[in-house]
Design a protein around this motif. Structure first.
Motif, short mmCIF file in Angstrom:
data_model
loop_
_atom_site.label_atom_id
_atom_site.label_comp_id
_atom_site.label_asym_id
_atom_site.label_seq_id
_atom_site.Cartn_x
_atom_site.Cartn_y
_atom_site.Cartn_z
N ASP A 275 -3.37 7.45 0.26
CA ASP A 275 -2.07 6.99 -0.20
C ASP A 275 -0.97 7.84 0.42
OD1 ASP A 275 -3.16 5.03 -1.74
OD2 ASP A 275 -3.00 6.12 -3.64
N ILE A 276 0.14 7.19 0.75
CA ILE A 276 1.32 7.90 1.22
C ILE A 276 2.47 7.59 0.27
CG2 ILE A 276 0.53 7.84 3.61
CD1 ILE A 276 2.54 5.60 4.13
N PRO A 277 3.58 8.32 0.35
CA PRO A 277 4.70 8.06 -0.55
C PRO A 277 5.13 6.60 -0.54
CG PRO A 277 5.06 10.11 0.62
CD PRO A 277 3.83 9.49 1.21
N GLY A 278 5.53 6.12 -1.73
CA GLY A 278 5.93 4.73 -1.87
C GLY A 278 4.81 3.83 -2.33
N GLY A 279 3.65 4.43 -2.65
CA GLY A 279 2.54 3.63 -3.13
C GLY A 279 1.79 2.87 -2.05
N VAL A 280 2.05 3.19 -0.79
CA VAL A 280 1.40 2.51 0.32
C VAL A 280 0.07 3.18 0.62
CG1 VAL A 280 1.57 1.93 2.77
CG2 VAL A 280 3.59 1.77 1.30
N THR A 281 -0.94 2.37 0.91
CA THR A 281 -2.27 2.88 1.27
C THR A 281 -2.56 2.58 2.73
OG1 THR A 281 -3.11 2.54 -0.98
CG2 THR A 281 -4.73 2.76 0.78
N LEU A 282 -2.93 3.61 3.46
CA LEU A 282 -3.36 3.46 4.85
C LEU A 282 -4.87 3.62 4.92
CD1 LEU A 282 -0.67 5.68 6.65
CD2 LEU A 282 -0.60 3.21 6.23
N ALA A 283 -5.52 2.80 5.71
CA ALA A 283 -6.98 2.89 5.83
C ALA A 283 -7.40 2.62 7.26
CB ALA A 283 -7.66 1.89 4.89
N VAL A 284 -8.48 3.26 7.66
CA VAL A 284 -9.07 3.03 8.97
C VAL A 284 -10.58 2.99 8.80
CG1 VAL A 284 -9.10 5.51 9.50
CG2 VAL A 284 -9.21 3.85 11.37
N ARG B 150 -15.86 -2.44 16.33
CA ARG B 150 -14.42 -2.26 16.47
C ARG B 150 -13.89 -1.30 15.41
NH1 ARG B 150 -13.00 -7.95 16.44
NH2 ARG B 150 -15.22 -8.08 16.97
N VAL B 151 -12.66 -0.83 15.64
CA VAL B 151 -11.95 -0.03 14.66
C VAL B 151 -10.91 -0.93 13.99
CG1 VAL B 151 -10.43 1.95 14.29
CG2 VAL B 151 -12.31 2.10 15.95
N LEU B 152 -10.83 -0.85 12.67
CA LEU B 152 -9.92 -1.67 11.88
C LEU B 152 -8.90 -0.78 11.18
CD1 LEU B 152 -9.19 -4.48 10.57
CD2 LEU B 152 -10.71 -3.80 8.71
N PHE B 153 -7.62 -1.08 11.34
CA PHE B 153 -6.55 -0.38 10.63
C PHE B 153 -5.91 -1.33 9.63
CE2 PHE B 153 -6.84 1.77 14.71
CZ PHE B 153 -6.80 3.11 14.35
N THR B 154 -5.63 -0.84 8.42
CA THR B 154 -4.96 -1.66 7.42
C THR B 154 -3.88 -0.84 6.71
OG1 THR B 154 -6.49 -1.09 5.64
CG2 THR B 154 -7.04 -3.02 6.96
N VAL B 155 -2.86 -1.55 6.25
CA VAL B 155 -1.83 -0.95 5.42
C VAL B 155 -1.58 -1.91 4.25
CG1 VAL B 155 0.00 -1.93 6.88
CG2 VAL B 155 0.53 -0.06 5.31
N SER B 156 -1.53 -1.39 3.02
CA SER B 156 -1.39 -2.25 1.85
C SER B 156 -0.54 -1.57 0.80
CB SER B 156 -2.75 -2.61 1.27
OG SER B 156 -3.37 -1.45 0.70
N ARG B 157 -0.04 -2.36 -0.13
CA ARG B 157 0.73 -1.85 -1.26
C ARG B 157 0.38 -2.68 -2.47
NH1 ARG B 157 3.28 -0.28 -5.33
NH2 ARG B 157 5.35 0.70 -5.25
N LYS B 158 -0.16 -2.04 -3.50
CA LYS B 158 -0.56 -2.76 -4.71
C LYS B 158 0.58 -2.71 -5.73
CE LYS B 158 -4.80 -2.81 -6.17
NZ LYS B 158 -6.12 -2.51 -6.78
#
Length: 249
Positions: free
Chosen positions: A209-218, A240-248
């Protein structure tokens, strides 16, 4: 060729993102907890196979969980399948979560639909399908172990009985990181209709998690399918490598 929303699936990418986020909206008069999770990803991988032909995906996950343990949800994503004009995936799911024998259980069903596929020529295979799913998980120290089984009476592309097994581990690490690993196996009754043989897939990844409630994943994903056996030589089964960014919310 797609994912249970882990229960809800969703998706192998969604599972990495959702585990690290905790925001939700409480509807006290109805005893409901409601979550809405938009996600951007470099690909949409379902059980190790690209659903967007190696292109980025924009996704939305919704869930309403009652205090009793019953829940309903939905998952939306763009898709791109060779040989069809389906461009959207719209899933609906419902189930019940409970605890027994110190194990957390999730029993439910998912309906996977692809609205554009209904415009295919007569005689084409229907790619909509339904699965029943059972998932169990248990915390052991900083780790959470999980196992799941999904069963479809007529899997994607009218490929007959489909049986899926998955095992996983999520590990809480210092500094708020979470590491994850998944190993799954998909059996398909009529392999030519589905487009691949029975196969194994795997992933390892991390989320934060980063500030603002955003989640980064790889994550790093792969299958044991040779390209020549992947939908007529497609590259959608490659590692492959998968990158995602999400906010719940």
């Amino acid at each position: 060729m797609k994912m249970f929303l882990a229960a809800a699936s969703l998706a192998a990418a969604a599972s990495l993102c959702a585990q690290a986020a905790s925001a939700q909206t409480r509807v006290d008069p109805l005893d409901l907890s409601v979550t809405l999770t938009p996600t951007l990803a470099t690909d949409y991988l379902f059980r190790g196979i690209s659903q967007t032909r190696n292109r980025p995906a924009a996704q939305l996950t919704f869930e309403a969980l009652h205090d009793s343990g019953f829940y309903v949800g939905a998952f939306l994503s763009n898709v791109a399948f060779a040989g069809t004009n389906a461009r959207q995936e719209v899933d609906a799911l419902a189930g019940y979560r409970f605890q027994m024998l110190d194990i957390n259980w999730d029993v439910g069903a998912i309906y996977y639909s692809y609205p554009g596929s209904r415009r295919l020529a007569p005689g084409a295979y229907n790619i909509d399908y339904i699965e029943g799913a059972v998932k169990a998980s248990r915390a052991v120290g900083p780790a959470t172990l999980s196992a799941a089984v999904n069963l479809s009476p007529n899997y994607f592309g009218q490929s007959g009985t489909g049986v899926y097994l998955e095992g996983g581990v999520d590990l809480a690490l210092p500094l708020g990181f979470t590491a994850s690993g998944r190993l799954g196996y998909q059996w398909i009754e009529h392999e030519p209709r589905f487009g691949t043989p029975d196969y194994l897939w795997y992933s390892v990844g991390a989320a934060h998690d980063i500030p603002g409630g955003v989640t980064l994943a790889v994550g790093y994903y792969g299958t044991d399918i040779h390209q020549r056996d992947c939908g007529g030589g497609q590259k959608i089964c490659d590692e492959r490598v998968l990158f995602t960014v999400s906010r719940k919310f």
